[in-house]
Scaffold this motif. Structure first.
Motif, PDB file in Angstrom:
ATOM      1  N   GLN A 163       0.758  -1.249  -0.102  1.00  0.00           N
ATOM      2  CA  GLN A 163       0.132  -0.107  -0.196  1.00  0.00           C
ATOM      3  C   GLN A 163       0.659   1.316  -0.308  1.00  0.00           C
ATOM      4  N   ALA A 164       0.559   2.004  -1.103  1.00  0.00           N
ATOM      5  CA  ALA A 164       1.346   3.296  -1.063  1.00  0.00           C
ATOM      6  C   ALA A 164       0.924   4.272   0.588  1.00  0.00           C
ATOM      7  N   GLY A 165       0.018   4.282   0.959  1.00  0.00           N
ATOM      8  CA  GLY A 165      -0.337   5.470   2.275  1.00  0.00           C
ATOM      9  C   GLY A 165      -0.420   4.149   3.256  1.00  0.00           C
ATOM     10  N   GLN A 166       0.077   4.528   4.144  1.00  0.00           N
ATOM     11  CA  GLN A 166       0.059   3.492   6.019  1.00  0.00           C
ATOM     12  C   GLN A 166      -1.462   4.428   6.444  1.00  0.00           C
ATOM     13  N   ASN A 167      -1.935   3.302   6.824  1.00  0.00           N
ATOM     14  CA  ASN A 167      -3.462   4.316   7.535  1.00  0.00           C
ATOM     15  C   ASN A 167      -3.131   3.599   8.500  1.00  0.00           C
ATOM     16  N   SER A 168      -4.193   4.375   9.331  1.00  0.00           N
ATOM     17  CA  SER A 168      -4.124   3.918  11.331  1.00  0.00           C
ATOM     18  C   SER A 168      -5.850   3.024  10.966  1.00  0.00           C
ATOM     19  N   PHE A 169      -6.257   2.543  11.790  1.00  0.00           N
ATOM     20  CA  PHE A 169      -7.163   0.794  12.091  1.00  0.00           C
ATOM     21  C   PHE A 169      -7.296   1.034  13.602  1.00  0.00           C
ATOM     22  N   SER A 170      -8.817   0.330  13.654  1.00  0.00           N
ATOM     23  CA  SER A 170      -8.568   0.484  15.178  1.00  0.00           C
ATOM     24  C   SER A 170      -8.835  -1.403  15.047  1.00  0.00           C
ATOM     25  N   VAL A 171      -8.652  -1.683  16.692  1.00  0.00           N
ATOM     26  CA  VAL A 171      -7.851  -2.846  16.604  1.00  0.00           C
ATOM     27  C   VAL A 171      -8.259  -3.275  17.985  1.00  0.00           C
ATOM     28  N   ARG A 172      -8.780  -4.180  17.955  1.00  0.00           N
ATOM     29  CA  ARG A 172      -8.944  -4.782  19.433  1.00  0.00           C
ATOM     30  C   ARG A 172      -9.137  -6.129  19.716  1.00  0.00           C
ATOM     31  N   SER A 181      -5.417   3.294  18.071  1.00  0.00           N
ATOM     32  CA  SER A 181      -5.828   3.821  16.914  1.00  0.00           C
ATOM     33  C   SER A 181      -4.475   2.339  16.831  1.00  0.00           C
ATOM     34  N   LEU A 182      -3.900   1.427  15.642  1.00  0.00           N
ATOM     35  CA  LEU A 182      -2.723   1.361  14.629  1.00  0.00           C
ATOM     36  C   LEU A 182      -2.429   1.672  13.697  1.00  0.00           C
ATOM     37  N   GLN A 183      -0.535   1.742  13.007  1.00  0.00           N
ATOM     38  CA  GLN A 183      -0.967   1.524  11.465  1.00  0.00           C
ATOM     39  C   GLN A 183      -0.617  -0.003  11.187  1.00  0.00           C
ATOM     40  N   GLY A 184      -1.532   0.387   9.780  1.00  0.00           N
ATOM     41  CA  GLY A 184      -1.126  -1.172   9.689  1.00  0.00           C
ATOM     42  C   GLY A 184      -1.179  -1.121   7.632  1.00  0.00           C
ATOM     43  N   GLU A 185      -0.961  -2.093   7.000  1.00  0.00           N
ATOM     44  CA  GLU A 185      -0.291  -1.900   5.980  1.00  0.00           C
ATOM     45  C   GLU A 185      -0.897  -3.153   4.854  1.00  0.00           C
ATOM     46  N   PHE A 186      -1.631  -3.296   4.145  1.00  0.00           N
ATOM     47  CA  PHE A 186      -2.285  -3.525   3.316  1.00  0.00           C
ATOM     48  C   PHE A 186      -0.786  -4.325   2.059  1.00  0.00           C
ATOM     49  N   VAL A 187      -0.592  -5.114   1.796  1.00  0.00           N
ATOM     50  CA  VAL A 187       0.857  -6.152   1.053  1.00  0.00           C
ATOM     51  C   VAL A 187       0.072  -7.312   0.250  1.00  0.00           C
ATOM     52  N   SER A 188       0.891  -7.808  -0.480  1.00  0.00           N
ATOM     53  CA  SER A 188       0.813  -8.897  -1.643  1.00  0.00           C
ATOM     54  C   SER A 188       1.529 -10.045  -0.283  1.00  0.00           C
ATOM     55  N   ALA A 216       4.326   0.329  10.065  1.00  0.00           N
ATOM     56  CA  ALA A 216       3.044  -0.640  10.354  1.00  0.00           C
ATOM     57  C   ALA A 216       3.423  -1.236  11.024  1.00  0.00           C
ATOM     58  N   ASP A 217       2.378  -1.320  12.545  1.00  0.00           N
ATOM     59  CA  ASP A 217       2.002  -2.635  13.517  1.00  0.00           C
ATOM     60  C   ASP A 217       1.928  -4.000  12.860  1.00  0.00           C
ATOM     61  N   PHE A 218       1.611  -3.646  11.946  1.00  0.00           N
ATOM     62  CA  PHE A 218       0.939  -4.819  11.219  1.00  0.00           C
ATOM     63  C   PHE A 218       0.196  -5.091   9.933  1.00  0.00           C
ATOM     64  N   TRP A 219       0.584  -5.816   8.754  1.00  0.00           N
ATOM     65  CA  TRP A 219       0.662  -6.007   8.056  1.00  0.00           C
ATOM     66  C   TRP A 219      -0.662  -7.321   7.414  1.00  0.00           C
ATOM     67  N   MET A 220      -1.199  -7.281   6.322  1.00  0.00           N
ATOM     68  CA  MET A 220      -2.381  -7.431   5.844  1.00  0.00           C
ATOM     69  C   MET A 220      -2.724  -7.733   4.573  1.00  0.00           C
ATOM     70  N   PRO A 221      -3.254  -9.482   3.958  1.00  0.00           N
ATOM     71  CA  PRO A 221      -3.095  -9.509   2.669  1.00  0.00           C
ATOM     72  C   PRO A 221      -4.104  -8.593   1.827  1.00  0.00           C
ATOM     73  N   LEU A 222      -3.646  -8.407   0.141  1.00  0.00           N
ATOM     74  CA  LEU A 222      -4.633  -7.548  -0.207  1.00  0.00           C
ATOM     75  C   LEU A 222      -5.673  -7.975  -0.549  1.00  0.00           C
ATOM     76  N   ALA A 223      -6.032  -8.825  -0.610  1.00  0.00           N
ATOM     77  CA  ALA A 223      -7.126  -9.912  -0.775  1.00  0.00           C
ATOM     78  C   ALA A 223      -8.261  -9.188   0.869  1.00  0.00           C
TER      79      ALA A 223
END
Length: 849
Positions: free
Chosen positions: A106-115, A123-130, A209-216
């Motif tokens: 992901q070009a930009g890195q967004n904050s996500f609500s994580v519980r 509020s943590l930083q997340g990133e979508f990756v392949s 990033a605090d965590f990485w998630m698949p693009l799917a």
């Protein structure tokens, strides 16, 4: 080896005999080497650092600029394409077998609500990756397993890998986290692994990033706001590992052709004259061992400038120490002459003096490391005051230690060569005649030359400091067009708390009512984003009845979605028509208010009130009616001219868009990000009051950020403020060193010529003539230094032009101010020993001689 130890023991003995001299030299060196090493620490940590991955030299990025974060259509003005949609990424990946693996992030890195469990959301930083992200980088994990291709399919269970830092700080290092469920944007994910401790992500940044998630999983997280399958929405950076022996130039040409062929099949690029732009489009393939270089592109020029300025400080420090050593060498001439008379060889004398100088420089270098350590940490704190996940390491590393040692060694050789040469040429006859009766003084010219050099370099630093300080003042005190006093900005994420678009109106109404009821609140406004927050939503404007603009037309405008009291909350007046009101509802005519720059650009010769316009496509050119014009203010980058801006009511949503990208953009814009609170007067405990109120509305709403509007505006200038302060600090240090150098040389001149001055005064010379002679000699050196420094300062100003705002690279006032300050300090430095020379009693001087 025995000779070397003898030289070291002799050098230590000599330094112990002159503690004042030793301390002065060590402090001067510590300042020079410390400043240079501190800046190099940052240069190494930001510009030269490689990702902590396997074989980073084989990583290459497709794209070379920092375009971010979601773009559509042609990217950039010169055809340099560097941000890609998911479909285009897959097309490039399938077309380039030269890559062993090609990942996307992901070009930009967004904050996500994580519980996790029943705990409050964070509020943590997340990133979508392949799915091949970790394998492309050659990374394993600390715990569990990495993400894989199997996780990056629509049918896979949502999985995530957590960073080691987040695992330690946010989840208390709990090993049971792996395999457990956490909620990201209120959606369950299984934590499958913890990344290695050294891995901070794919870029050097202050929001790692605090965590990485698949693009799917992007459609799963964002639902109707998903852009994964929008073929013309560009939001990914590709980074891959090339096969050995790959010709990168040929691969770049091949992928540029693939890009153009793909564009020729897409209506978004071929319509409205776009086909003529396709031949210009190309990609750049650049080394990716340092990851995504956005911060490097942003801070690179400033860091290189600071590196050059710190090197100038080091040169001035070296000149100062060389002057001290030249004076010391002269006082030790009798000793050296005696040793020569007793049979000491010239090479041995040179080696001993150089050993002493290098030993001094190494001691100064060790002290400078402490200065560098404290300085680099202070610089980072000033540059990134709000950083939560800063990935820049300011601790001394092997390259930094090696740099400090090399600088220390070169410095010792640099400032020790002249004194060593001078000492080795002492004549045995001087030992018999006495040092103070030498017929000539070889050190005088080198010392004066060094003072001239110090003056010229100091003028360059002082003029640069004046320019940077003036530029910063222009930036900070420009007219932003908004009122910031007694205003606070709260950022939150309703999507992360599980809100759907149907539930938003009730939430927004409750938020306005609850915050408006707080004591002292004058206005409450809700907005997609707030002014000078660093965000920007933009579209191409099409006036009703006008043809669709071509790809090179300047049709862009910024827009924001806001509640009725937004302009009141930021102190911006309506200058024509009306503002947005409560009557602008979901069922009323779609309206907008525009700024003066919008009118000037799109309706220069018309009354804009009642006119209609739309965005991006001709069929939508009449959807918004202009009902008011507001005063221009800085919405985005405060360094740029004011852009055209239009504001839309929070309650209105256009449902007639047909294109998936347009529908998604309209839906996403309903999820606002900011609340602006305007108080009547300064308040106490605002932070806790706002947080309690938000938690009272819904405990699942997390505070992404909360600060005063003043702090938000000022935060735009952290780097400029840092550079201005460091430049000023370097200028002050240079001024002090140059003044001390002039004082030392003039004092040495007076001491060496005491008998001559006594004779002159005995023969009738007045005290004023002696004062004039000594002071004139001192000021003559400074004037010569100014003569050399002024052209150098003009050249430096030209090189600094890209760092300046509202100030020309040639600024007469800055140059005159620097010249005056240097001249004034030099006059004081020269006057003190000159006055002492004028007070010499002739008989005492002759008696001493």
């Amino acid at each position: 080896m025995e000779t070397l130890f003898q030289d070291l023991r002799y050098a230590l003995t000599q330094l112990r005999k002159a503690p004042g001299f030793t301390i002065t030299v060590v402090i001067t060196l510590a300042l020079g080497i410390g400043a240079t090493t501190a800046i190099f620490t940052l240069v190494h940590g930001i510009l030269l650092r490689s990702l902590p991955v396997a074989d980073p030299a084989r990583l290459y990025r497709i794209g070379d600029t920092d375009d971010c974060c979601v773009n559509g259509g042609f990217v950039g003005d010169n055809g340099d394409f560097d941000i890609f949609s998911y479909d285009l990424y897959l097309h490039l990946k399938n077309s380039a077998p030269e890559f062993e693996e090609l990942a996307a992030m992901q070009a930009g890195q967004n904050s996500f609500s994580v519980r996790r469990g029943n705990a409050l959301a964070k509020s943590l930083q997340g990133e979508f990756v392949s799915g091949n992200y970790f394998s492309t980088l050659g990374l394993g994990v600390f715990l569990g397993r990495p993400l894989g291709e199997v996780d990056d399919t629509p049918a896979s269970a949502p999985a995530t890998v957590v960073s080691y830092r987040a695992w330690q700080t946010e989840f208390a290092g709990d090993a049971s986290l792996v395999g457990s469920t956490i909620f990201i944007q209120a959606k369950p994910f299984t934590v499958v692994g913890v990344a290695p401790p050294s891995f901070f992500g794919d870029r050097v940044t202050d929001v790692a990033a605090d965590f990485w998630m698949p693009l799917a999983t992007e459609p799963y997280v964002h639902g109707p706001n998903s852009i994964l399958h929008h073929a013309d929405s560009h939001w990914l950076y590709p980074l891959g590992r090339v096969r050995p022996g790959t010709n990168v130039g040929a691969l770049q040409a091949k992928l540029s052709a693939v890009l153009r062929q793909w564009m020729s099949t897409r209506a978004a690029y071929t319509e409205i004259g776009g086909a003529a732009e396709i031949p210009k489009q190309h990609v750049m393939i650049v080394p990716g061992g340092g990851g995504i270089q956005n911060l490097q592109l942003e801070a690179g020029k400033g860091l290189r400038m600071l590196m050059a300025l710190s090197a100038v400080v080091l040169l001035i420090a070296c000149a100062n120490i060389a002057n001290l050593l030249l004076a010391r060498a002269t006082t030790r001439r009798a000793d050296m002459a005696l040793r020569t008379a007793l049979g000491a060889g010239r090479r041995r004398l040179i080696r001993q003096v150089l050993t002493e100088c290098v030993l001094l420089s190494c001691i100064g270098g060790l002290t400078g490391l402490a200065v560098a350590y404290a300085g680099s940490h202070t610089i980072l704190a000033l540059a990134f005051p709000d950083a939560k996940n800063l990935t820049i390491d300011a601790s001394p590393s092997l390259p930094v230690l090696g740099f400090a040692f090399l600088v220390s060694l070169l410095t010792g050789i640099l400032f020790g060569t002249a004194p060593a040469w001078l000492s080795s040429h002492a004549q045995p006859s001087e030992a018999l005649r006495g040092a103070n009766r030498s017929t000539r003084d070889r050190s005088s010219l080198p010392q004066k030359t060094l003072v001239v050099m110090q003056a010229s370099l100091s003028l360059v630093l002082l003029a640069g400091a004046m320019l940077m300080s003036k530029s910063l003042a222009k930036l900070e005190h420009q007219n932003f067009g908004v009122a910031t006093a007694n205003r606070y900005v709260l950022q939150f994420d309703p999507e992360g708390a599980g809100y759907t678009i149907e539930r938003l109106p009730a939430l927004y109404k409750e938020m306005e009512d609850r915050f408006a009821a707080l004591p002292g609140v004058a206005n409450v406004a809700l907005a997609l984003y707030s002014p000078l927050q660093g965000d920007n939503w933009g579209d191409c404007i099409i006036q009703q009845g006008h043809p669709a603009p071509g790809p090179n037309s300047k049709c862009g405008a910024t827009w924001d979605r806001v509640s009725p009291h937004f302009l009141d909350a930021v102190g911006v007046p309506i200058v024509r028509g009306r503002g947005l009101t409560e009557q602008d509802t979901a069922t009323s005519q779609l309206v907008a208010v525009v700024n003066q720059a919008f009118v000037k650009r799109f309706f220069p010769n018309d009354d804009p009130i009642g006119k209609h316009f739309g965005i991006d496509f001709p069929q939508y050119s009449g959807i918004y009616e202009i009902v008011g014009v507001f005063a221009a203010f800085k919405m985005n980058n405060p360094r740029d001219p004011i852009r055209p801006v239009f504001l839309r009511p929070l309650a209105q949503r256009f449902t007639g868009f047909q294109e998936p990208e347009m529908i998604t953009g309209e839906t996403r814009s309903m999820f606002i990000n900011s609340v602006i609170l305007n108080f009547n007067a300064p308040q106490q405990n605002v932070d806790s009051l706002i947080r309690r109120t938000l938690a009272g509305i819904d405990p699942n709403l997390t505070v992404a950020d909360l600060r005063s509007f003043d702090a938000q505006v000022v935060g735009n200038f952290n780097q400029e403020r840092l550079i201005a302060r460091l430049t000023s600090l370097f200028g002050i240090v240079a001024l002090i060193l140059a003044s001390v150098g002039l004082y030392g040389v003039t004092s040495y001149f007076v001491a060496r010529r005491t008998s001559e001055i006594g004779v002159r005064m005995a023969l009738g010379a007045s005290r004023s003539s002696v004062l004039t002679m000594v002071l004139g000699g001192a000021l003559g050196q400074i004037l010569l230094g100014l003569g050399l420094g002024i052209p150098a300062a003009l050249l430096a100003g030209h090189l600094m032009a890209s760092q300046l705002y509202g100030v020309g690279s040639y600024d007469p006032l800055a140059l005159l101010s620097a010249t005056f300050v240097l001249g004034f300090c030099a006059a004081i430095a020269g006057f003190v020993p000159a006055r002492r020379a004028a007070s010499i009693e002739p008989m005492e001087a002759l008696r001493t001689e």
